[in-house]
Design an enzyme around this catalytic site. Structure first.
Site, PDB file in Angstrom:
ATOM      1  N   ARG A 185       0.744  -1.462  -0.055  1.00  0.00           N
ATOM      2  CA  ARG A 185       0.628  -0.296   0.119  1.00  0.00           C
ATOM      3  C   ARG A 185       0.782   1.533  -0.090  1.00  0.00           C
ATOM      4  O   ARG A 185       0.936   2.062   0.654  1.00  0.00           O
ATOM      5  CB  ARG A 185      -0.866  -0.049   1.082  1.00  0.00           C
ATOM      6  N   GLN A 204      -0.219   2.462  -6.017  1.00  0.00           N
ATOM      7  CA  GLN A 204      -2.567   2.115  -5.940  1.00  0.00           C
ATOM      8  C   GLN A 204      -3.034   1.202  -7.298  1.00  0.00           C
ATOM      9  O   GLN A 204      -4.182   0.876  -7.439  1.00  0.00           O
ATOM     10  CB  GLN A 204      -3.022   3.229  -6.131  1.00  0.00           C
ATOM     11  N   SER A 252      -7.837  -3.321  -2.947  1.00  0.00           N
ATOM     12  CA  SER A 252      -8.719  -1.988  -2.426  1.00  0.00           C
ATOM     13  C   SER A 252      -9.699  -1.497  -4.309  1.00  0.00           C
ATOM     14  O   SER A 252     -10.919  -1.442  -3.624  1.00  0.00           O
ATOM     15  CB  SER A 252      -7.516  -0.363  -3.092  1.00  0.00           C
ATOM     16  N   ASP A 280      -3.663  -1.942  -6.983  1.00  0.00           N
ATOM     17  CA  ASP A 280      -4.126  -3.039  -5.821  1.00  0.00           C
ATOM     18  C   ASP A 280      -5.424  -3.201  -6.047  1.00  0.00           C
ATOM     19  O   ASP A 280      -6.376  -2.977  -6.354  1.00  0.00           O
ATOM     20  CB  ASP A 280      -4.178  -1.827  -4.670  1.00  0.00           C
ATOM     21  N   TYR A 301      -1.965  -1.311   7.529  1.00  0.00           N
ATOM     22  CA  TYR A 301      -3.110  -2.250   7.686  1.00  0.00           C
ATOM     23  C   TYR A 301      -3.614  -2.620   9.005  1.00  0.00           C
ATOM     24  O   TYR A 301      -2.038  -2.084  10.237  1.00  0.00           O
ATOM     25  CB  TYR A 301      -2.750  -3.628   7.082  1.00  0.00           C
TER      26      TYR A 301
END
Length: 300
Positions: free
Chosen positions: A28, A33, A39, A36, A136
């Site tokens: 992350r 991004q 996500s 990901d 996390y």
């Protein structure tokens, strides 16, 4: 990918000499991004969770003022304010619900409040240290869990809809909603357990089913993003394309792994007949791994 349950599989992949990656281990960081997967899929899951709740909830979400009387807005409580939780908050707010949320990560408070929801948590010293460097949630101590459970138990009794999203990488999902909490909710209430496939956050949730416990509906659907299949596939394919773009040379004719790249350090499991991911090998990748490892030619 669970480091305890997949060790044999990863060892067999290493023995073949195949280079393998785990998309769910994308770190992350800002640069990653667009790759990901967790996500992109969690975003859809949070949205769909609210729609599933509305389908089973027998009343309106927004406040309605009519000549015949006023309808009170639904009260929605989101447990876990990661990507799925934040999308659930935003969706429930758009539908007119009064939303509260909780999370063990301090950074989540500002994010929850920015979406117009109220943050509910025991904000002690342990709470302030409850986030990993990767963004996390850490597993909390038994004493904190007890204090948080007491706070949640008081709060949850007045909620119409509860959506749970809490996951811990490599571990079973934490139990957040007990049988007594379910019993305390009003008849007709709905609980959506998005963590059901990892063991579930809710006592009594059943994978793949909607069950009734004391007049409270508990939803535990499989593969919630897959129930928005077109969008889930489009986002996942874009995640894969962005990763493939990263690991191909400028001519797009060969795959080249730069093992000094932070993204590849996070996702490459096996390379050159060895397990190179420290989470699965129990040690850091071997020092003889070259900075740039050509894999094979690929046609376009």
């Amino acid at each position: 990918m669970d480091p305890h349950n997949n060790a044999t599989l990863i060892k067999s992949l290493a023995d073949t000499g195949i280079t393998t990656c785990a998309m769910e281990l994308v770190p992350r960081i800002t640069r990653a991004q667009s790759m990901d997967v967790l996500s992109s899929q969690s975003n859809l899951a949070g949205y769909k969770a609210v729609l599933d709740a509305t389908a089973h909830y027998g009343r309106a979400f927004p406040m309605m003022m009519t000549a015949a009387g006023t309808i009170s807005p639904a009260k929605v409580f989101v447990m876990g304010a990661g990507v799925a939780g934040l999308q659930a908050i935003a969706t429930a707010r758009r539908l007119g619900a009064v939303v509260t949320a909780t999370d063990v990560r301090p950074a989540a408070k500002e994010q929850v409040e920015s979406l117009g929801a109220k943050f509910i948590a025991v904000e002690d010293d342990e709470f302030k240290q409850a986030e990993t460097s990767g963004g996390y949630a850490k597993e909390m101590s038994d004493s904190y869990k007890k204090k948080q459970a007491e706070l949640v138990e008081k709060h949850i009794a007045g909620q119409d809809i509860v959506i749970t999203t809490a996951l811990i990488p490599g571990r079973p999902a934490p139990k957040l909603v007990s049988e007594s909490m379910v019993k305390s909710m009003k008849p007709g209430s709905v609980i959506v357990d998005l963590a059901v496939e990892a063991g579930g956050n809710v006592a009594g949730s059943t994978p793949g089913k909607a069950v009734d416990k004391n007049d409270v509906t508990i939803l535990g659907y499989h593969n919630v993003p897959g129930r928005l299949a077109t969008d889930a596939s489009a986002l996942y394919s874009r995640n894969l394309l962005n990763l493939v773009t990263l690991i191909t040379d400028k001519d797009k004719k060969a795959v080249v792994l730069d093992m000094e790249d932070d993204i590849l350090k996070g996702i490459v499991l096996t390379n050159g007949g060895k397990i190179v991911h420290p989470q699965f090998s129990g040690s850091k990748a071997s020092a003889d791994t070259k900075a740039k490892v050509p894999v094979k030619k690929t046609g376009r």
